[in-house]
Design an enzyme around this catalytic site. Sequence first.
Site, PDB file in Angstrom:
ATOM      1  N   GLY A 137      -6.567 -56.190 -22.723  1.00 15.80           N
ATOM      2  CA  GLY A 137      -5.722 -55.967 -21.556  1.00 15.80           C
ATOM      3  C   GLY A 137      -5.198 -57.298 -21.055  1.00 15.80           C
ATOM      4  O   GLY A 137      -5.916 -58.060 -20.423  1.00 15.80           O
TER       5      GLY A 137
ATOM      6  N   GLY B 288      -2.537 -58.026 -18.973  1.00 18.32           N
ATOM      7  CA  GLY B 288      -1.592 -57.895 -17.875  1.00 18.32           C
ATOM      8  C   GLY B 288      -1.690 -59.050 -16.906  1.00 18.32           C
ATOM      9  O   GLY B 288      -2.081 -60.165 -17.270  1.00 18.32           O
ATOM     10  N   ARG B 289      -1.346 -58.800 -15.638  1.00 12.63           N
ATOM     11  CA  ARG B 289      -1.289 -59.874 -14.638  1.00 12.63           C
ATOM     12  C   ARG B 289      -2.588 -60.658 -14.557  1.00 12.63           C
ATOM     13  O   ARG B 289      -2.572 -61.878 -14.435  1.00 12.63           O
ATOM     14  CB  ARG B 289      -0.975 -59.283 -13.251  1.00 12.63           C
ATOM     15  CG  ARG B 289       0.457 -58.825 -13.056  1.00 12.63           C
ATOM     16  CD  ARG B 289       0.736 -58.543 -11.585  1.00 12.63           C
ATOM     17  NE  ARG B 289      -0.167 -57.547 -11.035  1.00 12.63           N
ATOM     18  CZ  ARG B 289       0.143 -56.272 -10.855  1.00 12.63           C
ATOM     19  NH1 ARG B 289       1.339 -55.838 -11.198  1.00 12.63           N
ATOM     20  NH2 ARG B 289      -0.721 -55.426 -10.334  1.00 12.63           N
ATOM     21  N   MET B 290      -3.723 -59.963 -14.611  1.00 15.34           N
ATOM     22  CA  MET B 290      -4.991 -60.664 -14.478  1.00 15.34           C
ATOM     23  C   MET B 290      -5.646 -60.939 -15.824  1.00 15.34           C
ATOM     24  O   MET B 290      -6.197 -62.016 -16.039  1.00 15.34           O
ATOM     25  CB  MET B 290      -5.936 -59.884 -13.568  1.00 15.34           C
ATOM     26  CG  MET B 290      -5.485 -59.903 -12.107  1.00 15.34           C
ATOM     27  SD  MET B 290      -6.619 -59.080 -10.973  1.00 15.34           S
ATOM     28  CE  MET B 290      -8.035 -60.170 -11.016  1.00 15.34           C
TER      29      MET B 290
ATOM     30  N   SER C 112     -11.905 -60.716  -8.035  1.00 18.41           N
ATOM     31  CA  SER C 112     -10.947 -60.942  -6.958  1.00 18.41           C
ATOM     32  C   SER C 112     -10.241 -62.272  -7.178  1.00 18.41           C
ATOM     33  O   SER C 112     -10.878 -63.275  -7.490  1.00 18.41           O
ATOM     34  CB  SER C 112     -11.662 -60.946  -5.601  1.00 18.41           C
ATOM     35  OG  SER C 112     -10.741 -61.141  -4.551  1.00 18.41           O
TER      36      SER C 112
ATOM     37  N   GLY D 240      -6.456 -61.987  -7.922  1.00 21.55           N
ATOM     38  CA  GLY D 240      -5.078 -61.565  -8.131  1.00 21.55           C
ATOM     39  C   GLY D 240      -4.291 -62.479  -9.049  1.00 21.55           C
ATOM     40  O   GLY D 240      -4.838 -63.109  -9.959  1.00 21.55           O
TER      41      GLY D 240
ATOM     42  N   LYS E 184     -17.433 -55.250  -4.885  1.00 18.72           N
ATOM     43  CA  LYS E 184     -15.981 -55.465  -4.894  1.00 18.72           C
ATOM     44  C   LYS E 184     -15.256 -54.327  -4.174  1.00 18.72           C
ATOM     45  O   LYS E 184     -14.239 -54.538  -3.494  1.00 18.72           O
ATOM     46  CB  LYS E 184     -15.486 -55.569  -6.342  1.00 18.72           C
ATOM     47  CG  LYS E 184     -13.960 -55.667  -6.511  1.00 18.72           C
ATOM     48  CD  LYS E 184     -13.359 -56.854  -5.765  1.00 18.72           C
ATOM     49  CE  LYS E 184     -11.969 -57.235  -6.264  1.00 18.72           C
ATOM     50  NZ  LYS E 184     -11.013 -56.150  -6.351  1.00 18.72           N
TER      51      LYS E 184
ATOM     52  N   HIS F 287     -15.493 -55.046  -0.595  1.00 17.55           N
ATOM     53  CA  HIS F 287     -14.585 -56.181  -0.378  1.00 17.55           C
ATOM     54  C   HIS F 287     -13.151 -55.681  -0.179  1.00 17.55           C
ATOM     55  O   HIS F 287     -12.447 -56.092   0.750  1.00 17.55           O
ATOM     56  CB  HIS F 287     -14.681 -57.119  -1.591  1.00 17.55           C
ATOM     57  CG  HIS F 287     -13.559 -58.105  -1.743  1.00 17.55           C
ATOM     58  ND1 HIS F 287     -12.318 -57.750  -2.228  1.00 17.55           N
ATOM     59  CD2 HIS F 287     -13.508 -59.447  -1.532  1.00 17.55           C
ATOM     60  CE1 HIS F 287     -11.543 -58.822  -2.282  1.00 17.55           C
ATOM     61  NE2 HIS F 287     -12.238 -59.854  -1.860  1.00 17.55           N
ATOM     62  N   ASN F 288     -12.717 -54.768  -1.035  1.00 15.54           N
ATOM     63  CA  ASN F 288     -11.355 -54.264  -0.936  1.00 15.54           C
ATOM     64  C   ASN F 288     -11.168 -53.392   0.301  1.00 15.54           C
ATOM     65  O   ASN F 288     -10.091 -53.384   0.905  1.00 15.54           O
ATOM     66  CB  ASN F 288     -10.976 -53.484  -2.200  1.00 15.54           C
ATOM     67  CG  ASN F 288     -10.626 -54.402  -3.348  1.00 15.54           C
ATOM     68  OD1 ASN F 288     -11.070 -55.544  -3.394  1.00 15.54           O
ATOM     69  ND2 ASN F 288      -9.842 -53.908  -4.291  1.00 15.54           N
TER      70      ASN F 288
ATOM     71  N   GLU G 186     -10.646 -55.746   3.011  1.00 17.78           N
ATOM     72  CA  GLU G 186      -9.289 -56.284   2.831  1.00 17.78           C
ATOM     73  C   GLU G 186      -8.254 -55.361   3.481  1.00 17.78           C
ATOM     74  O   GLU G 186      -7.324 -55.828   4.149  1.00 17.78           O
ATOM     75  CB  GLU G 186      -9.019 -56.429   1.334  1.00 17.78           C
ATOM     76  CG  GLU G 186      -7.647 -56.907   0.934  1.00 17.78           C
ATOM     77  CD  GLU G 186      -7.511 -56.843  -0.577  1.00 17.78           C
ATOM     78  OE1 GLU G 186      -6.764 -55.976  -1.063  1.00 17.78           O
ATOM     79  OE2 GLU G 186      -8.173 -57.648  -1.269  1.00 17.78           O
TER      80      GLU G 186
END
Length: 325
Positions: free
Chosen positions: A7, A9-11, A122, A124, A190, A193-194, A197
């Site tokens: 994977g 992708g962005r992360m 965490s 992003g 997590k 945490h979100n 957030e």
Amino acid sequence: MQIGIIGLGRMGGNIARRLMRAGHDCAVYDISAQARADLSKDGARPAETLEGLVASLTDGPRALWVMLPAGKITEGTIAHLASCLAPGDIIIDGGNTYYKDDMRRSAELAKTGIQYIDVGTSGGVWGLERGYCLMIGGETDAVTHLDPIFAALAPGRGDIPPTQRATGSDARVEQGYIHAGPAGAGHFVKMIHNGIEYGMMQAYAEGFNILESKNAEALPVNERFALNVADIAEVWRRGSVVTSWLLDLSAAALARDPHLDGFSGYVEDSGEGRWTVEAAIEEAVPAEVLTASLYTRFRSRQTHNFAEKMLSAMRLGFGGHMEKA
């Protein structure tokens, strides 16, 4: 250390890049040939299939980090990997998986001797440079074996002064990562945490909405203030008690687009806020702020105001989340 990343992708792609910068050997797989090619240019070893990815890892135990959306795609990928691995090998799920799914998977994989680790990740789109705060669940031996990987991904101590804690406290937390407990504990931490957030973002969004609306026609003329909201965000970044990275991102968004005209105010939720509220209900723990912030996101999909544009701007800032067309 060798590791396979699934994977890109962005992360996922930036996790591989950060590991390679630290000298780790990354084999990578993604369904997108372009994503594989891009990581190859940065020094990764691309594989065209999951079987090929596993075969390219020669150091034991083999470690595979899955960075895919929670749900069917992650479930299927982990099942596929399990069919290719041997006892002692390690599967790591670094996505936003529901913690009870981690507990189930860990128990199922343990029957075949495969180790399972869940990592709440965490950071992003900024993680490549800033590092990733990691919340880890799994058996101690597997977590300890992968410590060089976690240490490389974590932000490090930086210039944040440590809190005075009890002698013998886990030093890793000062580096930005923690072994929170058994399988599922990482994603549970997590998840909360979100949820927090969500509440923090909602508080900022509502406050900026009140500031923006102080010049509304509904107010008496002598009570209207034409406030520079972008400048207020900027001054709050310096010395105020509401300073945070979310405020930094808000200030940057407002500096670019003071009235947030580039945002509709349609705010998605990743699912973690819902799970946090569900956990609060199971534990009979009150969570008024977190629950209200979740419901506000639902309402944003019907009508939009400046507060929701602010939420959308923050989500784009830290996670690269684009509004739904």
